[in-house]
Design an enzyme around this catalytic site. Sequence first.
Site, PDB file in Angstrom:
ATOM      1  N   LEU A   1     -30.347 -61.173 -23.929  1.00 22.75           N
ATOM      2  CA  LEU A   1     -30.506 -61.057 -22.285  1.00 22.75           C
ATOM      3  C   LEU A   1     -30.960 -60.120 -21.882  1.00 22.75           C
ATOM      4  CD1 LEU A   1     -29.523 -63.651 -20.646  1.00 22.75           C
ATOM      5  CD2 LEU A   1     -28.397 -63.668 -22.610  1.00 22.75           C
TER       6      LEU A   1
ATOM      7  N   TYR B   1     -28.777 -42.458 -10.818  1.00 24.09           N
ATOM      8  CA  TYR B   1     -28.147 -43.553 -11.819  1.00 24.09           C
ATOM      9  C   TYR B   1     -26.642 -43.188 -11.663  1.00 24.09           C
ATOM     10  CZ  TYR B   1     -26.881 -46.529 -15.241  1.00 24.09           C
ATOM     11  OH  TYR B   1     -26.404 -47.520 -16.350  1.00 24.09           O
TER      12      TYR B   1
END
Length: 257
Positions: free
Chosen positions: A27, A130
Site C-alpha cells: 500500500l 514531523y
Amino acid sequence: MEAANEAKQLILNDNENARVDVLKLDLSSLKSVKAFADSFIALNLPLNILINNAGIMFCPYQLSEDGIEIQFATNHIGHFYLTNLLLDKMKETANCTGIEGRIVNLSSVAHIHPYKRGIRFEKINDKSRYDDKRAYGQSKLANILHANELSRHLKAEGVNITANAVHPGLIMTNLFKHTGFFMKMLKFFSSCILWKNVPQGAATTCYVAVHPSLKGVSGKYFSDCNESKPSRMARDEVLAKKLWEFSNMLVNAAENS
C-alpha cells in the site's frame, strides 16, 4: 506473502472447497497498488466487500517511493487509490447481483490526535516538524474523512454501495513494532483489560462489512460494533472535500512522474 499464504492454508483446512487467491500488494507504493488492482480485475471475480485494513504506526520519518510521507502514503493514499481503481468493479457487482456493496476503512481512536489543523496539506512531507504520533493520527483522520466523502459521492450517484469507517480497538499485533519502551510495557501489563485479541479486534470490521442491520447505512463511524461519534474534524465536510482533491492531486502527480 508468507502470512497471507498461512492464512490461506488455515481457510482451506477449514473448508477444502474454498477458493482463496493470494495477490501481492504494497500500500505504500502506487505502482504496486495499480499492479494489484489490474491482477484482481483480470480474475473476473465479483467484488462485494472492500476492507481497507493495512496500516503502519509511529514510524520514523520516511518518504514512500512516490515521495509522500510514509504513514500518510500507506494508511491513506494507498487505500484511496486502491478504492478508486476497484470502484467500477464494485458498482458492476452491485448492479448485476442486486446485493449492496460495502467499503470499510479501518481508522483508529488516534484520529483525535492529528496535527493542529488536521491534515498538513501544504507541509505533508515537512521533516523539520514531523511528529510520528501526530502523523499517524493525521492518517487515521484521513481514513474517516475519505469514507465520509466517498459515501457522499456514492449517494449522489445513486449507487448501491456504502462506505463507513471503524475503530477496531487496541489489538495485539506487530503494529507496535515502532513504539517505544513505555508503550510496550503498557501493552504487557494491561493486556487483559485494554487489549483485544485478533478475533475480537476483527469483530467491528466484520459487523460493518456484513451485518444485515446496517443495510443502507453509510458515512458513519463505528467502535465496538456500535455507531460512535468521531471528532469534530472527522465530521468536517469542507475538510473531507479538500482531502479528496488533495489525494487526487498526489495520485495524479505520481502517475505522471
